[in-house]
Enzyme design. Structure first.
Site, PDB file in Angstrom:
ATOM      1  N   GLU A   1       2.864   7.423   4.909  1.00  0.00           N
ATOM      2  CA  GLU A   1       1.352   7.127   4.713  1.00  0.00           C
ATOM      3  C   GLU A   1       0.271   7.971   5.183  1.00  0.00           C
ATOM      4  O   GLU A   1       0.657   8.531   6.422  1.00  0.00           O
ATOM      5  CB  GLU A   1       1.090   5.577   5.312  1.00  0.00           C
ATOM      6  CG  GLU A   1       2.189   4.586   4.773  1.00  0.00           C
ATOM      7  CD  GLU A   1       1.815   3.167   5.296  1.00  0.00           C
ATOM      8  OE1 GLU A   1       0.791   3.108   6.154  1.00  0.00           O
ATOM      9  OE2 GLU A   1       2.396   2.224   4.920  1.00  0.00           O
TER      10      GLU A   1
ATOM     11  N   LYS B   1       9.196   8.079   2.200  1.00  0.00           N
ATOM     12  CA  LYS B   1       7.702   8.074   1.858  1.00  0.00           C
ATOM     13  C   LYS B   1       6.957   7.901   3.332  1.00  0.00           C
ATOM     14  O   LYS B   1       7.387   7.222   4.183  1.00  0.00           O
ATOM     15  CB  LYS B   1       7.433   6.582   1.130  1.00  0.00           C
ATOM     16  CG  LYS B   1       5.847   6.212   0.806  1.00  0.00           C
ATOM     17  CD  LYS B   1       5.669   5.149  -0.266  1.00  0.00           C
ATOM     18  CE  LYS B   1       5.915   3.734   0.188  1.00  0.00           C
ATOM     19  NZ  LYS B   1       5.037   3.463   1.178  1.00  0.00           N
TER      20      LYS B   1
ATOM     21  N   GLU C   1      -2.634   2.419  -3.190  1.00  0.00           N
ATOM     22  CA  GLU C   1      -2.510   1.106  -2.927  1.00  0.00           C
ATOM     23  C   GLU C   1      -4.124   0.427  -2.944  1.00  0.00           C
ATOM     24  O   GLU C   1      -4.683   1.042  -2.001  1.00  0.00           O
ATOM     25  CB  GLU C   1      -1.971   0.808  -1.672  1.00  0.00           C
ATOM     26  CG  GLU C   1      -1.939  -0.741  -1.218  1.00  0.00           C
ATOM     27  CD  GLU C   1      -0.704  -1.194  -0.134  1.00  0.00           C
ATOM     28  OE1 GLU C   1       0.128  -0.422  -0.021  1.00  0.00           O
ATOM     29  OE2 GLU C   1      -0.750  -2.399   0.101  1.00  0.00           O
TER      30      GLU C   1
ATOM     31  N   ASP D   1       8.606  -0.470   4.366  1.00  0.00           N
ATOM     32  CA  ASP D   1       8.373  -1.013   5.625  1.00  0.00           C
ATOM     33  C   ASP D   1       7.885  -2.629   5.727  1.00  0.00           C
ATOM     34  O   ASP D   1       7.708  -3.125   6.748  1.00  0.00           O
ATOM     35  CB  ASP D   1       7.375  -0.045   6.748  1.00  0.00           C
ATOM     36  CG  ASP D   1       6.198   0.008   6.119  1.00  0.00           C
ATOM     37  OD1 ASP D   1       5.694  -0.318   5.225  1.00  0.00           O
ATOM     38  OD2 ASP D   1       5.449   0.712   6.700  1.00  0.00           O
TER      39      ASP D   1
HETATM   40  O1  KIV Z   1       6.285  -1.002   2.182  1.00  0.00           O
HETATM   41  C1  KIV Z   1       5.840  -1.353   0.908  1.00  0.00           C
HETATM   42  O2  KIV Z   1       6.273  -2.281   0.433  1.00  0.00           O
HETATM   43  C2  KIV Z   1       5.061  -0.416   0.355  1.00  0.00           C
HETATM   44  C3  KIV Z   1       4.455  -0.674  -1.132  1.00  0.00           C
HETATM   45  C4  KIV Z   1       3.457  -2.057  -0.878  1.00  0.00           C
HETATM   46  C5  KIV Z   1       3.820   0.345  -1.697  1.00  0.00           C
HETATM   47  O3  KIV Z   1       4.712   0.566   0.878  1.00  0.00           O
END
Ligand code: KIV
Length: 270
Positions: free
Chosen positions: A121, A119, A188, A50
């Protein structure tokens, strides 16, 4: 042990890489042309992050990008990537607090973009969503530490989990995500020794960004590592190229040729 050449990277391949101690390479991708180039280099994972909200759309944070926009980027990437595992971020507001909505967001991504995984968070706060998505057969990658969708809660992009309480919570969230069936986790911007502890504790691959090198793999934002973005310069970022300069030089040369009528020449016309 020598790595077998695989035609397609799967979550199972990543698990085997962790067992062999072979490091996993991951970069972001947001469009067909870049995905095609990256895929042909042998990159293991392409993340339709994102971060497209910042990198492609010019927003200040990752929050504004929509599910439809993520699906547009993801379907462009999957058309270019034949070998790499393609993971897509569920955008802010499409999975927190309502696991049924989370599942329907994940299903839309999988159906409409042909991605391989999603993915999310967060840890315990979103575990219902994680479980529901996995129960529908969709592979989930976790993301802990500096989770940019929570930037307004953090108030800063500084390194996370430097105090004992946050470090303990991060370790317990990593265990929880692993136990509930996530196939991998991104960590991260956290201390390297904490990332190493998580990597040794859980069985699934841990991919770091600003988390040291004692993890199972690394991810960077493509435009940062190629030097297209210039202002973003955290300590963890290694720039492998200065594409900003190269693009400017090429475009300035083109402008000069157009103005001087040196382009097109006789061979470049009909
Ligand atoms: O959105 C993204 O680019 C990410 C990476 C920084 C892991 O989640």
């Amino acid at each position: 042990m020598k790595a077998p050449k695989v035609a397609k990277v799967t979550t199972h391949v990543l698990h085997e890489m962790k067992l062999r101690g072979e490091k996993i390479s991951m970069l972001t991708a947001y469009d067909y042309s870049m995905a095609k180039i990256l895929d042909q280099t042998g990159i293991d994972v392409l993340l339709v992050g994102d971060s497209a909200s910042n990198i492609m759309a010019g927003h200040k944070t990752t929050l504004p990008i929509t599910l439809n926009e993520m699906i547009y980027h993801a379907s462009s990437v999957t058309r270019g990537a034949k070998r790499a595992l393609v993971v897509v971020d569920l955008p802010f507001g499409t999975y927190q607090g309502n696991s049924i909505e989370a599942l329907s967001s994940a299903i839309r991504i999988m159906k409409e973009s042909s991605a391989d995984a999603v993915k999310l968070e967060g840890g315990s706060e979103i575990i219902e969503s994680v479980e529901r998505i996995i129960s529908a057969g969709i592979p989930v990658m976790g993301h802990l530490g500096l989770t940019p969708q929570s930037i307004h809660k953090f108030g800063t992009y500084k390194v996370r989990a430097t105090d004992d309480d946050e470090a303990e919570k991060l370790l317990s969230d990593a265990k929880l995500l692993s136990e509930k069936g996530c196939f991998s986790i991104v960590l991260e911007k956290i201390p390297a020794n904490l990332a190493e502890k998580v990597t040794k504790t859980i069985k699934i691959p841990v991919i770091g960004i600003g988390a040291g090198n004692k993890v199972d793999g690394q991810v960077l934002v493509l435009h940062d590592m190629l030097g297209i973005t210039q202002k973003f310069s955290p300590r963890f970022l290694r720039r492998y190229h200065n594409l900003d300069d190269e693009i400017r030089l090429a475009v300035e040369a083109y402008i000069g040729d157009v103005k001087n009528m040196e382009f097109p020449n006789e061979k470049e016309q009909y």
